[in-house]
Design a protein around this motif. Sequence first.
Motif, PDB file in Angstrom:
ATOM      1  N   THR A   1      45.873  43.099  30.294  1.00 40.30           N
ATOM      2  CA  THR A   1      46.244  41.696  30.178  1.00 40.30           C
ATOM      3  C   THR A   1      45.855  41.097  28.829  1.00 40.30           C
ATOM      4  OG1 THR A   1      44.128  40.892  31.067  1.00 40.30           O
ATOM      5  CG2 THR A   1      45.880  41.433  32.652  1.00 40.30           C
TER       6      THR A   1
ATOM      7  N   GLN B   1      42.834  40.203  28.147  1.00 48.59           N
ATOM      8  CA  GLN B   1      41.704  39.305  28.402  1.00 48.59           C
ATOM      9  C   GLN B   1      40.645  40.037  29.206  1.00 48.59           C
ATOM     10  OE1 GLN B   1      42.759  35.542  30.211  1.00 48.59           O
ATOM     11  NE2 GLN B   1      40.684  35.203  31.001  1.00 48.59           N
TER      12      GLN B   1
ATOM     13  N   ASP C   1      37.650  40.455  31.781  1.00 49.87           N
ATOM     14  CA  ASP C   1      37.199  39.827  33.020  1.00 49.87           C
ATOM     15  C   ASP C   1      35.799  40.318  33.361  1.00 49.87           C
ATOM     16  OD1 ASP C   1      39.709  38.541  33.411  1.00 49.87           O
ATOM     17  OD2 ASP C   1      40.512  40.395  34.270  1.00 49.87           O
TER      18      ASP C   1
ATOM     19  N   TYR D   1      36.375  38.275  38.333  1.00 47.91           N
ATOM     20  CA  TYR D   1      36.279  36.886  37.907  1.00 47.91           C
ATOM     21  C   TYR D   1      37.052  36.719  36.603  1.00 47.91           C
ATOM     22  CZ  TYR D   1      32.535  36.681  41.341  1.00 47.91           C
ATOM     23  OH  TYR D   1      31.818  36.742  42.505  1.00 47.91           O
ATOM     24  N   ARG D   2      38.024  35.814  36.632  1.00 47.40           N
ATOM     25  CA  ARG D   2      38.864  35.565  35.459  1.00 47.40           C
ATOM     26  C   ARG D   2      38.753  34.100  35.063  1.00 47.40           C
ATOM     27  NH1 ARG D   2      44.309  37.447  32.875  1.00 47.40           N
ATOM     28  NH2 ARG D   2      42.789  39.055  32.383  1.00 47.40           N
ATOM     29  N   LYS D   3      38.565  33.865  33.749  1.00 44.13           N
ATOM     30  CA  LYS D   3      38.459  32.487  33.257  1.00 44.13           C
ATOM     31  C   LYS D   3      39.849  31.881  33.166  1.00 44.13           C
ATOM     32  CE  LYS D   3      35.687  29.244  31.626  1.00 44.13           C
ATOM     33  NZ  LYS D   3      34.912  29.406  30.399  1.00 44.13           N
ATOM     34  N   SER D   4      40.029  30.738  33.805  1.00 40.59           N
ATOM     35  CA  SER D   4      41.291  30.004  33.775  1.00 40.59           C
ATOM     36  C   SER D   4      40.966  28.549  33.455  1.00 40.59           C
ATOM     37  CB  SER D   4      42.021  30.105  35.118  1.00 40.59           C
ATOM     38  OG  SER D   4      43.224  29.370  35.103  1.00 40.59           O
ATOM     39  N   GLY D   5      41.241  28.147  32.219  1.00 41.23           N
ATOM     40  CA  GLY D   5      40.827  26.820  31.800  1.00 41.23           C
ATOM     41  C   GLY D   5      39.316  26.742  31.734  1.00 41.23           C
TER      42      GLY D   5
ATOM     43  N   ARG E   1      37.475  26.952  34.558  1.00 46.00           N
ATOM     44  CA  ARG E   1      36.978  27.492  35.820  1.00 46.00           C
ATOM     45  C   ARG E   1      37.081  29.009  35.836  1.00 46.00           C
ATOM     46  NH1 ARG E   1      40.076  26.577  39.901  1.00 46.00           N
ATOM     47  NH2 ARG E   1      38.413  26.659  41.452  1.00 46.00           N
ATOM     48  N   TRP E   2      36.198  29.622  36.630  1.00 42.58           N
ATOM     49  CA  TRP E   2      36.264  31.049  36.894  1.00 42.58           C
ATOM     50  C   TRP E   2      36.888  31.262  38.272  1.00 42.58           C
ATOM     51  CZ3 TRP E   2      35.135  34.905  33.507  1.00 42.58           C
ATOM     52  CH2 TRP E   2      34.446  34.549  32.344  1.00 42.58           C
ATOM     53  N   GLU E   3      37.971  32.013  38.310  1.00 39.72           N
ATOM     54  CA  GLU E   3      38.659  32.286  39.566  1.00 39.72           C
ATOM     55  C   GLU E   3      38.232  33.656  40.098  1.00 39.72           C
ATOM     56  OE1 GLU E   3      42.785  31.976  38.691  1.00 39.72           O
ATOM     57  OE2 GLU E   3      42.747  29.773  38.572  1.00 39.72           O
TER      58      GLU E   3
END
Length: 413
Positions: A187, A189, A191, A215-219, A221-223
Amino acid sequence: MARRLIISMLDLLERPLGQPGWSKAVTRSNAPEQKRLEALLLDPDNGWAIQRLDLRYPGDAEEIDCGEFVVSEVGDINGDGRPEVVFAVTPTDKPSYLLAYRYNQGEWTAEPVYRDFKTADFIRSVALGDLDGDGCDEIVIGTRPDGAIVLFDRGPSGYTAELIDTQQQGANNSNIREVAIGDIGNTGQLDIFAASARANEPVKWDRVPGFIFRYRKSGERWERSVVEDHGGQTHTRMLRIGEVHGVAQAVSCAVGVHDREHQRIDPEPVLQMHRLLDDGSVKHETIGVLERAIKSRSLVIGDIDGDGENELVLGTRSLGFADYGETFLYVFKYDTAAGKWTRQTLDTSEPLGFHCVTLADLDGDGRLAVIASDDGKGLIKAYRFKEGSWQSEVILSRPNFLFVNAMTMIDCA
């Protein structure tokens, strides 16, 4: 270029080799044990000469010799292109902390990183990686008893701490056994990955549920998403990110379950790979089953035979009952022509087994040697492929049992 083998381990001083009842004491922790915290530098070019690093928090007057745990990882935390060693230390009666060592002009100097922990009584794992693309590796730790995953980012005035997740299995009942950083889906990116398990199991080696989380950073937040849930029966003890079959994958090994009624391990530990697909789903591939083992505690990914394809090197741990007492140091290799994994045994040992493993070019010939700790025998050995066979050399010997938690070769010119 100078090199050193960094070793982080516990030397179990109150458990002399061969003492009756050691297996029960180690696996059940029913007896007091004095654990000496060790951070060692071994020089492969000088007969494995040993230098011991001071693990006290920089600026503290009181030395830290004994404690509960120490683990380490190597990376570039200040962005100068040179590696540092980050140690996560858990003393017995004091809060845990992080410090880093760097090699500069012939000297190893310690730098304070962080000690103001509020949700981590015990630091179980540490990983380093440049998650935000600023040229400096961030530090991620996994802890218990609340399962706090914390990210430390270096700023102008020191490190800031960001809580990624906590209480996956509930308050005071969550244990992050492993953390890793990587990209298993191409991707672009990085994680964070974590192996989470219930912390307060009634009896060790029972059915202890757990997950592998991504855990992926989105904005801002961590999803969190689930990579593996083991059907709710067990959890992962070993988690590594590396290239296998030409793509980055997460390689894990689940913990076996001790069936006391029938005196067997059922299910046995399963070695798997996990890769993220374009649609967001996860592809799982079973590599093999570790017969007669309760788990693998050590796993490394690298090309040890020089054919351009990475192998998996891992060690097993057993419980020492019936026919389950022998442990193994394995090499798993994928046979492209046959379309299956093959397994070779490099060494065997007693129940505590091969607790830690790493790879390094020791002879300057471009060939990676295997370095593994044989904890029950108090040994660390190097394995080289010479004259058509694997040959071993003892590079560290102690009269006690060891718990080696991390080993890494570092270039320190």
